[in-house]
Write an enzyme that holds these catalytic residues in place. Structure first.
Site, PDB file in Angstrom:
ATOM      1  N   ASP A  57      -5.116   3.919 -10.628  1.00  0.00           N
ATOM      2  CA  ASP A  57      -6.161   3.305 -10.982  1.00  0.00           C
ATOM      3  C   ASP A  57      -7.098   4.307 -11.633  1.00  0.00           C
ATOM      4  O   ASP A  57      -7.464   5.303 -10.930  1.00  0.00           O
ATOM      5  CB  ASP A  57      -6.890   2.515  -9.709  1.00  0.00           C
ATOM      6  CG  ASP A  57      -8.117   1.656 -10.035  1.00  0.00           C
ATOM      7  OD1 ASP A  57      -8.062   1.231 -11.349  1.00  0.00           O
ATOM      8  OD2 ASP A  57      -8.950   1.299  -9.269  1.00  0.00           O
TER       9      ASP A  57
ATOM     10  N   MET B 182      -4.683   7.540  -4.228  1.00  0.00           N
ATOM     11  CA  MET B 182      -3.463   7.103  -4.622  1.00  0.00           C
ATOM     12  C   MET B 182      -3.411   6.175  -5.651  1.00  0.00           C
ATOM     13  O   MET B 182      -4.304   5.718  -6.279  1.00  0.00           O
ATOM     14  CB  MET B 182      -2.739   6.504  -3.336  1.00  0.00           C
ATOM     15  CG  MET B 182      -3.423   5.300  -2.914  1.00  0.00           C
ATOM     16  SD  MET B 182      -2.781   4.553  -1.559  1.00  0.00           S
ATOM     17  CE  MET B 182      -3.888   3.061  -0.980  1.00  0.00           C
TER      18      MET B 182
ATOM     19  N   SER C 170     -10.368   7.333  -4.612  1.00  0.00           N
ATOM     20  CA  SER C 170      -9.613   6.552  -3.539  1.00  0.00           C
ATOM     21  C   SER C 170      -9.345   7.351  -2.335  1.00  0.00           C
ATOM     22  O   SER C 170     -10.242   7.985  -1.593  1.00  0.00           O
ATOM     23  CB  SER C 170      -8.534   5.992  -4.035  1.00  0.00           C
ATOM     24  OG  SER C 170      -7.751   4.859  -3.023  1.00  0.00           O
ATOM     25  N   THR C 171      -8.161   7.585  -1.889  1.00  0.00           N
ATOM     26  CA  THR C 171      -7.917   8.125  -0.591  1.00  0.00           C
ATOM     27  C   THR C 171      -8.413   9.709  -0.922  1.00  0.00           C
ATOM     28  O   THR C 171      -8.007  10.396  -1.787  1.00  0.00           O
ATOM     29  CB  THR C 171      -6.283   8.442  -0.409  1.00  0.00           C
ATOM     30  OG1 THR C 171      -5.807   6.978  -0.424  1.00  0.00           O
ATOM     31  CG2 THR C 171      -5.878   9.120   0.694  1.00  0.00           C
TER      32      THR C 171
ATOM     33  N   HIS D 213     -12.272   2.762  -3.543  1.00  0.00           N
ATOM     34  CA  HIS D 213     -11.647   1.628  -2.942  1.00  0.00           C
ATOM     35  C   HIS D 213     -12.079   1.396  -1.554  1.00  0.00           C
ATOM     36  O   HIS D 213     -11.739   2.609  -0.581  1.00  0.00           O
ATOM     37  CB  HIS D 213     -10.120   1.868  -2.871  1.00  0.00           C
ATOM     38  CG  HIS D 213      -9.443   2.074  -4.493  1.00  0.00           C
ATOM     39  ND1 HIS D 213      -8.584   2.641  -4.902  1.00  0.00           N
ATOM     40  CD2 HIS D 213      -9.896   1.561  -5.528  1.00  0.00           C
ATOM     41  CE1 HIS D 213      -8.125   2.815  -6.017  1.00  0.00           C
ATOM     42  NE2 HIS D 213      -9.131   1.903  -6.605  1.00  0.00           N
TER      43      HIS D 213
END
Length: 352
Positions: free
Chosen positions: A296, A293, A171-172, A198
């Protein structure tokens, strides 16, 4: 009190966006707006003068665009920068360039008359600003190098397990991290790799193309009916969830609308991809969770570990946001924890 608040500088050429972002952030008692700027030139000047903890940066601006401003800020006064990007193909390309230049993350510029769109933008902005404000400040685009510390006994046990495919979630910080990982894997890699990161719908296609141009592997956005093939990386399309199912002797991609899996907050879901791939491969796979973050990927990795698969996660030092790897480590489902620059090599080693 003010000294403990997150100091934010807002840079955007749109008066409407400046006021919208300022209005959202100023209502939060943990955030202090220390300044606003109408273009990149003013943004660089105020970044140096005000020394904010974080900057929200528009991409397209007169005099100096956001990417040029970002590069100057990272050279003169390194600061956490959150890019505000348009949901277009060109917006995606500019965003990835900004991430490679040192931006922490991005948020889609999706303000409209829709109350739902405004609510989503407000919530995502607040979450990402607070998370980015506590993340590491990128020092250029290089990867921090740290020593490999995994015990030889663990490595031996990992190599004894069978692997037929690889699943990677992020993600991030993931766009840059994933490029680093995949660039270390040779073109003759014997298994297929499925990636869930994401991203909005408009971004995953351009991102896959960007990776394909920078890595030896064949990389493209996945579509319904694709089979996971050796030496190929499929990137789960944004805006939908991706499931892997058994198709004869192979593994096939199936995409589903978000309504099919309402329990998942993040899209595409790493948990869904990882769980389904572990099920379809009967655990004969390597699961990898990179920076990001939230948590997940934890449940998917937990299911994989219970199926006898191998799990590997990025370490805290090289993670932009330690949430996803931390969840796997604290949940006891990480077989190996490695710095980013060693993960690609380790994937190749385990597969061989």
């Amino acid at each position: 009190m003010l000294r403990n608040r997150l100091k934010v500088l807002v840079v955007d050429d749109s008066c409407f966006m400046r006021m919208a972002i300022r209005g959202i952030l100023a209502k939060d008692p943990q955030i202090e707006i220390v300044g606003i700027a109408a273009d990149g030139v003013e943004g660089v000047e105020k970044a140096i003068e005000l020394k904010p903890d974080l900057i929200t940066m528009d991409v397209e601006m007169p005099r100096m665009d956001g990417i040029a401003a970002l590069k100057q800020i990272m050279a003169k006064a390194p600061t956490r920068v959150l890019m505000v990007s348009t949901l277009t193909c060109e917006g995606a390309k500019a965003t990835f360039e900004a991430l490679e230049a040192g931006a922490i993350d991005y948020i889609p510029k999706n303000i409209s008359d829709s109350a739902e769109a405004q609510s989503i933008f407000r919530e995502e902005l607040l979450v990402k600003v607070k998370l980015a404000g506590s993340s590491l400040i990128p020092m250029g685009t290089g990867i921090r190098r740290t020593a490999l510390t995994s015990p030889a006994a663990i490595k031996k046990s990992l190599f004894s397990r069978k692997v037929n495919c690889v699943g990677i979630g992020a993600s991030t910080g993931g766009p840059v991290a994933l490029q680093e990982v995949l660039s270390r894997i040779p073109a003759n890699f014997p298994f297929g790799i499925m990636v869930a990161i994401h991203m909005p719908k408009a971004f995953t296609g351009p991102y896959a193309e960007r990776l394909n141009a920078r890595c030896s592997l064949e990389i493209r956005e996945a579509k319904d009916g694709d089979l996971l093939r050796p030496g190929q990386v499929l990137v789960a399309p944004g805006g939908r969830h991706t499931t892997l199912v058994r198709q004869g002797a192979g593994l096939m991609v199936k995409t589903d609308p978000t309504t099919a899996f309402p329990q998942y907050l993040y899209i595409p879901s790493v948990d869904q991809m990882m769980h389904s791939l572990a099920e379809a491969s009967n655990g004969s796979m390597l699961g990898v969770v990179l920076t990001g973050m939230g948590s997940d990927g934890f449940k998917g990795m937990q299911f994989l570990k219970n199926k006898g698969g191998i799990t590997l996660v990025q370490d805290e030092t090289t993670s932009t946001i330690y949430g996803m790897p931390k969840a796997c480590i604290e949940g006891g489902v990480a077989d190996e924890v490695l710095p980013l620059d060693q993960i690609g090599f380790e994937i190749a080693r385990i597969a061989s």
